[in-house]
Every structure is written in C-alpha cells, then in structure tokens.
Design a protein around this motif. Structure first.
Motif, PDB file in Angstrom:
ATOM      1  N   PHE A  77      -5.700  59.664  83.516  1.00  0.00           N
ATOM      2  CA  PHE A  77      -5.874  58.221  83.679  1.00  0.00           C
ATOM      3  C   PHE A  77      -4.556  57.560  84.062  1.00  0.00           C
ATOM      4  N   LEU A  78      -3.479  57.982  83.436  1.00  0.00           N
ATOM      5  CA  LEU A  78      -2.143  57.456  83.748  1.00  0.00           C
ATOM      6  C   LEU A  78      -1.829  57.660  85.228  1.00  0.00           C
ATOM      7  N   LYS A  79      -2.087  58.855  85.716  1.00  0.00           N
ATOM      8  CA  LYS A  79      -1.804  59.169  87.119  1.00  0.00           C
ATOM      9  C   LYS A  79      -2.704  58.374  88.065  1.00  0.00           C
ATOM     10  N   ARG A  80      -3.987  58.239  87.698  1.00  0.00           N
ATOM     11  CA  ARG A  80      -4.931  57.485  88.546  1.00  0.00           C
ATOM     12  C   ARG A  80      -4.591  56.000  88.621  1.00  0.00           C
ATOM     13  N   GLU A  81      -4.215  55.443  87.487  1.00  0.00           N
ATOM     14  CA  GLU A  81      -3.966  53.996  87.419  1.00  0.00           C
ATOM     15  C   GLU A  81      -2.554  53.625  87.855  1.00  0.00           C
ATOM     16  N   ASN A  82      -1.693  54.609  87.962  1.00  0.00           N
ATOM     17  CA  ASN A  82      -0.316  54.360  88.387  1.00  0.00           C
ATOM     18  C   ASN A  82       0.355  53.293  87.519  1.00  0.00           C
ATOM     19  N   CYS A  83       0.180  53.419  86.211  1.00  0.00           N
ATOM     20  CA  CYS A  83       0.813  52.472  85.290  1.00  0.00           C
ATOM     21  C   CYS A  83       1.990  53.155  84.590  1.00  0.00           C
ATOM     22  N   ARG A  84       2.728  52.388  83.831  1.00  0.00           N
ATOM     23  CA  ARG A  84       3.888  52.950  83.137  1.00  0.00           C
ATOM     24  C   ARG A  84       3.440  53.896  82.027  1.00  0.00           C
ATOM     25  N   GLN A  85       4.193  54.945  81.859  1.00  0.00           N
ATOM     26  CA  GLN A  85       3.964  55.901  80.790  1.00  0.00           C
ATOM     27  C   GLN A  85       4.610  55.353  79.525  1.00  0.00           C
ATOM     28  N   ILE A  86       3.928  55.471  78.407  1.00  0.00           N
ATOM     29  CA  ILE A  86       4.477  55.022  77.137  1.00  0.00           C
ATOM     30  C   ILE A  86       5.094  56.220  76.421  1.00  0.00           C
ATOM     31  N   GLY A  87       6.355  56.052  76.052  1.00  0.00           N
ATOM     32  CA  GLY A  87       7.039  57.026  75.211  1.00  0.00           C
ATOM     33  C   GLY A  87       7.228  56.380  73.844  1.00  0.00           C
ATOM     34  N   TYR A  88       7.468  57.168  72.851  1.00  0.00           N
ATOM     35  CA  TYR A  88       7.551  56.644  71.496  1.00  0.00           C
ATOM     36  C   TYR A  88       8.918  56.934  70.892  1.00  0.00           C
ATOM     37  N   MET A  89       9.353  56.015  70.043  1.00  0.00           N
ATOM     38  CA  MET A  89      10.622  56.168  69.346  1.00  0.00           C
ATOM     39  C   MET A  89      10.412  55.737  67.907  1.00  0.00           C
ATOM     40  N   ASP A  90      11.297  56.159  67.055  1.00  0.00           N
ATOM     41  CA  ASP A  90      11.264  55.758  65.660  1.00  0.00           C
ATOM     42  C   ASP A  90      11.665  54.280  65.595  1.00  0.00           C
ATOM     43  N   ARG A  91      11.964  53.807  64.470  1.00  0.00           N
ATOM     44  CA  ARG A  91      12.370  52.421  64.252  1.00  0.00           C
ATOM     45  C   ARG A  91      13.471  52.032  65.240  1.00  0.00           C
ATOM     46  N   SER A  92      13.383  50.820  65.761  1.00  0.00           N
ATOM     47  CA  SER A  92      14.354  50.347  66.740  1.00  0.00           C
ATOM     48  C   SER A  92      14.572  48.858  66.545  1.00  0.00           C
ATOM     49  N   ALA A  93      15.714  48.390  66.984  1.00  0.00           N
ATOM     50  CA  ALA A  93      15.991  46.946  66.910  1.00  0.00           C
ATOM     51  C   ALA A  93      15.021  46.168  67.784  1.00  0.00           C
ATOM     52  N   MET A  94      14.548  46.801  68.847  1.00  0.00           N
ATOM     53  CA  MET A  94      13.575  46.164  69.740  1.00  0.00           C
ATOM     54  C   MET A  94      12.267  46.948  69.669  1.00  0.00           C
ATOM     55  N   ASP A  95      11.142  46.228  69.638  1.00  0.00           N
ATOM     56  CA  ASP A  95       9.832  46.879  69.591  1.00  0.00           C
ATOM     57  C   ASP A  95       9.564  47.711  70.840  1.00  0.00           C
ATOM     58  N   VAL A  96       9.960  47.147  71.974  1.00  0.00           N
ATOM     59  CA  VAL A  96       9.676  47.761  73.265  1.00  0.00           C
ATOM     60  C   VAL A  96      10.966  47.786  74.074  1.00  0.00           C
ATOM     61  N   ILE A  97      11.243  48.929  74.684  1.00  0.00           N
ATOM     62  CA  ILE A  97      12.417  49.041  75.557  1.00  0.00           C
ATOM     63  C   ILE A  97      11.949  49.496  76.934  1.00  0.00           C
ATOM     64  N   TYR A  98      12.302  48.702  77.919  1.00  0.00           N
ATOM     65  CA  TYR A  98      11.966  49.029  79.308  1.00  0.00           C
ATOM     66  C   TYR A  98      13.217  48.823  80.143  1.00  0.00           C
ATOM     67  N   LYS A  99      13.668  49.876  80.776  1.00  0.00           N
ATOM     68  CA  LYS A  99      14.862  49.810  81.619  1.00  0.00           C
ATOM     69  C   LYS A  99      14.506  50.354  83.000  1.00  0.00           C
ATOM     70  N   PRO A 100      13.969  49.484  83.853  1.00  0.00           N
ATOM     71  CA  PRO A 100      13.530  49.942  85.164  1.00  0.00           C
ATOM     72  C   PRO A 100      14.658  50.506  86.031  1.00  0.00           C
ATOM     73  N   ASP A 101      15.904  50.112  85.748  1.00  0.00           N
ATOM     74  CA  ASP A 101      17.021  50.664  86.507  1.00  0.00           C
ATOM     75  C   ASP A 101      17.240  52.144  86.183  1.00  0.00           C
ATOM     76  N   ILE A 102      16.759  52.576  85.024  1.00  0.00           N
ATOM     77  CA  ILE A 102      16.850  53.993  84.637  1.00  0.00           C
ATOM     78  C   ILE A 102      15.567  54.728  85.029  1.00  0.00           C
ATOM     79  N   ASP A 103      14.408  54.157  84.647  1.00  0.00           N
ATOM     80  CA  ASP A 103      13.107  54.754  84.984  1.00  0.00           C
ATOM     81  C   ASP A 103      12.053  53.657  84.956  1.00  0.00           C
ATOM     82  N   GLU A 104      11.583  53.261  86.125  1.00  0.00           N
ATOM     83  CA  GLU A 104      10.605  52.173  86.187  1.00  0.00           C
ATOM     84  C   GLU A 104       9.203  52.608  85.773  1.00  0.00           C
TER      85      GLU A 104
END
Length: 142
Positions: A77-104
């Motif tokens: 479904f991810l490949k078909r919809e061409n949407c962002r892949q969600i990766g997971y992290m433990d506790r973080s200062a920010m709920d969500v981190i997105y750095k398109p300059d590294i990986d959009e």
C-alpha cells in the motif's frame, strides 16, 4: 504495558488494531464492515500529534499494513500510494520528525506520542459519538 516493557513493535501493532476497532465503531448505519477508507477517515479526523508536521490517515494506514502484514515499515500500500514511510523512535522531544532535506520519503514518529495521540483520539471520538443520539444508539448495539 508493552511500551513500558520496551516491546515497541507489540505496542504499535496493538495501537493499529485499536484504530481498526475504533474505525469499525464509526462506520455509517447500514454499513456492515469497515475497511481501508474507514481507517483513513478515522485517523484524519481524530488522530492528532502535538507537532507542526501532520501525518495523514493514508500514511498511517500504509504503516499499519506494513507492521501487521510484513512486520516491517514497508507495505504494498505504501508503494502504491507513494506516501511517506513512517519510522518509529522511542521518546523524543518532538512527537514527529520530518527532515525532507535528508529523506523526503520518511517521517519518524515517537511511539510514546503515537500512544498518547491514540488515547486522545479515542476520548474525542467517544465524546462526539455519545453526544450524537443516532451514533450513540449504534455504539450501544455493538
């Protein structure tokens, strides 16, 4: 409990299963089963992170398919919809981190934030559903 015991994958699977259940409770009268669109709609409406970066219901559904069907963050479904892949992290200062300059194509989500967003979403959904008499009757039948 899964999160507290650092069983993050188990916690994530249970959250996505819980979203499936909530989406099923939200289907219109006369509809007998819930599906992909119901999951996406429920997430778009209720699941909110304390972050400027938004995650769509489609991205969450793709992540759900990955973790439940392939035990990974990738899915057809991810490949078909061409949407962002969600990766997971433990506790973080920010709920969500997105750095398109590294990986959009990748967005990172705190597992703790996913848990908190899910429980807040349940609260919002139930308050709304139970204050609407038509929906309240359909919830009580289940």
């Amino acid at each position: 409990m899964c999160y507290e015991n650092k069983s993050f994958r188990a916690a994530i699977i249970l959250i996505y299963s819980g979203i499936d259940a909530m989406a099923a409770l939200d289907i219109p009268c006369g509809q007998t089963v819930s599906g992909r669109n119901d999951f996406i709609k429920w997430c778009d409406r209720y699941l909110k992170f304390k972050s400027m970066e938004k995650i769509t219901g489609t991205e969450l559904y793709a992540a759900r398919c990955g973790i439940i069907h392939t035990y990974s963050s990738e899915s057809d479904f991810l490949k078909r919809e061409n949407c962002r892949q969600i990766g997971y992290m433990d506790r973080s200062a920010m709920d969500v981190i997105y750095k398109p300059d590294i990986d959009e194509t990748l967005v990172m989500v705190s597992v703790e934030a996913l848990i908190n967003a899910f429980f807040s979403a349940i609260n919002e959904f139930l308050i709304e559903a139970l204050s609407n008499s038509g929906r309240s009757r359909s919830l009580k039948k289940g």
